[in-house]
Design an enzyme around this catalytic site. Structure first.
Site, PDB file in Angstrom:
ATOM      1  N   THR A  46       0.783  -1.533   0.200  1.00 34.27           N
ATOM      2  CA  THR A  46       0.091  -0.282   0.135  1.00 34.27           C
ATOM      3  C   THR A  46       1.235   1.617   0.151  1.00 34.27           C
ATOM      4  OG1 THR A  46       0.037   0.194   2.829  1.00 34.27           O
ATOM      5  CG2 THR A  46      -2.147  -1.254   1.780  1.00 34.27           C
TER       6      THR A  46
ATOM      7  N   GLU B 263      -6.605  -3.386   1.134  1.00 28.54           N
ATOM      8  CA  GLU B 263      -6.410  -4.965   1.514  1.00 28.54           C
ATOM      9  C   GLU B 263      -7.786  -5.580   1.708  1.00 28.54           C
ATOM     10  OE1 GLU B 263      -5.494  -1.430   2.143  1.00 28.54           O
ATOM     11  OE2 GLU B 263      -4.106  -1.386   3.896  1.00 28.54           O
TER      12      GLU B 263
ATOM     13  N   LYS C 113     -12.672  19.274  11.180  1.00 28.57           N
ATOM     14  CA  LYS C 113     -13.972  19.022  12.828  1.00 28.57           C
ATOM     15  C   LYS C 113     -13.542  21.041  12.609  1.00 28.57           C
ATOM     16  CE  LYS C 113     -15.388  17.025  16.978  1.00 28.57           C
ATOM     17  NZ  LYS C 113     -14.499  16.323  17.665  1.00 28.57           N
TER      18      LYS C 113
ATOM     19  N   TRP D 281     -18.866  17.647  11.819  1.00 25.52           N
ATOM     20  CA  TRP D 281     -17.697  17.639  10.914  1.00 25.52           C
ATOM     21  C   TRP D 281     -18.125  18.063   9.397  1.00 25.52           C
ATOM     22  CZ3 TRP D 281     -13.577  14.685  12.383  1.00 25.52           C
ATOM     23  CH2 TRP D 281     -14.258  13.511  14.193  1.00 25.52           C
TER      24      TRP D 281
HETATM   25  P1  AMP Z   1      -5.257   1.951  -2.225  1.00 25.95           P
HETATM   26  O1  AMP Z   1      -5.637   1.393  -0.882  1.00 25.95           O
HETATM   27  O2  AMP Z   1      -4.699   3.056  -2.592  1.00 25.95           O
HETATM   28  O3  AMP Z   1      -6.631   1.909  -2.886  1.00 25.95           O
HETATM   29  O4  AMP Z   1      -6.254   3.436  -1.190  1.00 25.95           O
HETATM   30  C1  AMP Z   1      -8.163   3.019  -1.219  1.00 25.95           C
HETATM   31  C2  AMP Z   1      -8.589   3.689   0.094  1.00 25.95           C
HETATM   32  O5  AMP Z   1      -9.109   4.570  -1.010  1.00 25.95           O
HETATM   33  C3  AMP Z   1     -10.622   3.703   0.519  1.00 25.95           C
HETATM   34  O6  AMP Z   1      -9.932   3.100   1.871  1.00 25.95           O
HETATM   35  C4  AMP Z   1     -10.912   4.932  -0.024  1.00 25.95           C
HETATM   36  O7  AMP Z   1      -9.704   5.783   1.601  1.00 25.95           O
HETATM   37  C5  AMP Z   1     -10.264   5.561  -0.878  1.00 25.95           C
HETATM   38  N1  AMP Z   1     -10.977   5.170  -1.812  1.00 25.95           N
HETATM   39  C6  AMP Z   1     -11.857   4.427  -2.779  1.00 25.95           C
HETATM   40  N2  AMP Z   1     -12.511   3.930  -3.613  1.00 25.95           N
HETATM   41  C7  AMP Z   1     -13.495   5.635  -3.405  1.00 25.95           C
HETATM   42  C8  AMP Z   1     -14.572   5.734  -4.008  1.00 25.95           C
HETATM   43  N3  AMP Z   1     -15.222   5.558  -4.085  1.00 25.95           N
HETATM   44  N4  AMP Z   1     -14.558   7.133  -2.951  1.00 25.95           N
HETATM   45  C9  AMP Z   1     -13.849   7.329  -1.930  1.00 25.95           C
HETATM   46  N5  AMP Z   1     -13.501   6.958  -1.668  1.00 25.95           N
HETATM   47  C10 AMP Z   1     -12.497   5.876  -1.676  1.00 25.95           C
END
Ligand code: AMP
Length: 542
Positions: A186, A331, A439, A444
């Site tokens: 990640t 994940e 905040k 929020w």
């Molecule tokens: P990654 O592991 O780099 O793919 O990032 C995952 C994170 O991307 C998630 O925990 C979210 O915070 C964000 N994310 C993924 N898809 C969306 C979505 N459709 N809308 C908002 N946030 C998203």
């Protein structure tokens, strides 16, 4: 008493075997680093992935050993996906957009034995190879005659010469389906990157659930263009799902700009494409500027970060393309929710349907989710209460690679780090990343909501909202804006644009115009970088 059905392990090799036998002629088309368009099909991909497997066997690479890739989306990368995992090794996709120091750190942490790379990434490999302690072999993904003569990389060989010397006959080994198949780190914004280690079982189940009609709805009638990279969460599982369904695959290689993507969509009659909002923004700008239309694209899945409403309107209303909003994370392999409508929504008018479609969607079978408050108490599914989003399922990570007990597990549930609401129909809406939520005066403010309004302004190309310390309110939102080329808007006009679209106290206190919003390795806005950029910034009147 056990059931009396055949017991077959869910292995990744079964996917390419299936595609080979039942969809051998279905095409795999790639724009290559060399610039040309390459045509292949599942029969050829299967044969060449068996050559890869033979090549790895010849080197006596151990079961479970990691083989790294540093590559764009293309047929050779696909062959490596199947050849490496199918033969019992682990394909470790490296993200070329990370800093070379991070790449070297990840390679050493994963103890990669072999590194396969596209020639565009030669400078990265030259910068890191002396620090990659475990890598014994380097393979350039190219023809023999393109192999750089004096690369300085010890023992560098070309992929084509390597697999060309191997037979395409190979018996995929049979082993336990819970064995590791692939690894992706990640791009965390704090601390060292963390490895998510997928298994054969998790990958096959995820591909199957991803192909469901209410999910990505993949079939042998599709021509799919995954813009989402194979180096990030296995291109959302699309390479596996496509092999499972016999869909045609179209790979963009290194050319992610709007013009190149548009040309490929049209020339390969693509009807389904997948990508993050920043990529679609480039495509839509190109189409607007050149006054173009899609002739075959029917649906697109948008995820990775929130799909701005203005983008959904453009795709749906202007270009007639259905947007599937999806949410997930590395994940989670990554699919967690996809926003497809239910029967009851079909009776609704377009505006109400859009309100539903703008949520991140509902769980696909296999992923359960819940929201909890600060004490871990489950919150109601009323579309109002928001809390930490927790998930569980067979393709959700249980811990990080070589970091025992490291995953954010609460009673077996994985804490996603997102804050969300869930409505009575099970549609989940991400309010924010827990670290990005603002905040103000004890209330929020969702940074995503603030960004979405700015993004609807015609002069705005990209917008990122962050909280700034405030002596009275704790934090107040400001919006950093990158303008569209040739377009203009003043601070006052943009702030006035919020009138009537959001509660007064949720309107940002200021607009900061920037040349570019910092993007991370996967095309997402990097708010930590933006905060660094604006560290000397002071709110007006404070
Ligand atoms: P990654 O592991 O780099 O793919 O990032 C995952 C994170 O991307 C998630 O925990 C979210 O915070 C964000 N994310 C993924 N898809 C969306 C979505 N459709 N809308 C908002 N946030 C998203």
């Amino acid at each position: 008493m056990l059931g009396l059905m055949q017991s077959q392990q869910l292995l990744i090799s079964t996917l390419i075997d299936f595609a080979d036998r039942h969809h051998g002629e279905a095409e795999v088309v790639s724009r290559r680093v060399e610039g040309d368009i390459h045509r292949s099909n599942y029969k050829q991909v299967a044969a060449r992935s068996r050559q890869v497997a033979n090549g790895l066997d010849r080197w006596n690479l151990g079961f479970g050993d990691r083989v790294a890739t540093l590559a764009w989306n293309g047929y050779r990368h696909l062959e490596l996906y199947f050849g490496i995992s199918g033969s019992g090794r682990v394909v470790h996709t490296l993200n070329p957009r990370l800093h070379p120091d991070q790449i070297a750190w990840i390679v050493n942490h994963a103890e990669d034995q072999v590194l396969c790379f596209d020639l565009s990434f030669l400078p990265i490999v030259q910068a890191v190879h002396s620090r990659c302690r475990t890598v014994k072999r380097y393979i350039a993904l190219c023809d023999e005659n393109r192999l750089p003569a004096d690369s300085g990389i010890p023992g560098l060989i070309s992929y084509e010469a390597w697999i060309g010397a191997e037979s395409s006959r190979y018996e995929w080994p049979d082993f336990e389906e819970n064995c590791a198949s692939s690894l992706c780190y990640t791009s965390g914004t704090t601390g060292n990157p963390k490895g998510v280690l997928y298994s054969h079982r998790s990958t096959v189940l995820h591909a199957m659930a991803g192909a469901f009609p209410d999910s990505l709805n993949l079939s042998a009638r599709d021509s799919i263009l995954p813009v989402v990279p194979m180096f990030h969460v296995n291109a959302w599982g699309i390479p596996y799902g496509a092999a499972m369904t016999g869909a045609k695959l179209v790979f963009p290689g290194p050319a992610m700009d709007g013009k190149s993507i548009y040309e490929l969509l049209e020339s390969e009659k693509v009807n389904f494409a997948a990508g993050v909002p920043t990529v679609w923004q480039m495509l839509l700008s190109h189409m607007q500027n050149a006054n173009l239309r899609f002739s075959t694209l029917k649906r697109t899945v948008i995820g990775g970060s929130a799909c701005p409403p203005a983008m959904m309107v453009a795709f749906n209303d202007v270009y007639g393309v259905e947007v599937l909003h999806a949410w997930g994370m590395t994940e989670m392999s990554p699919l967690g929710t996809v926003c497809s409508l239910k029967n009851k929504h079909l009776m609704q008018n377009a505006e109400d349907q859009r309100t539903v479609r703008l949520t991140q969607g509902r769980s696909i079978y296999g992923v359960d989710m819940k929201i909890v408050d600060d004490n871990g108490q489950e919150l109601p599914w009323d579309g109002l209460a928001f809390g930490d989003l927790l998930v569980k399922g067979p393709w959700v990570c249980s811990e990080y690679f070589r970091e025992e007990g490291s995953a954010r597990l609460v009673d077996g549930w994985f804490n996603t780090g997102d804050v969300a609401t869930i409505d009575a129909d099970g549609y989940m809406h991400i309010t924010d990343r827990s670290k990005d939520v603002i905040k103000s005066g004890g209330e929020w403010i969702s940074s995503i909501d603030v960004e979405n309004i700015a993004m609807a302004h015609p002069a705005v190309a990209m917008a990122a909202c962050i909280g700034i310390k405030h002596p009275k309110w704790d934090e107040r939102p400001i919006i950093a804006v990158m303008k569209k080329q040739g377009a203009d808007v003043t601070r006052e006009a943009l702030l006035a644009f919020y009138d009537g679209k959001s509660a007064k106290w949720q309107i940002p206190d200021d607009v900061v115009f920037v040349d570019a919003i910092p993007l991370g390795g996967t095309g997402k806005m990097q708010k930590s970088k933006l905060r660094e950029m604006l560290q000397d910034y002071r709110l007006p009147n404070t």
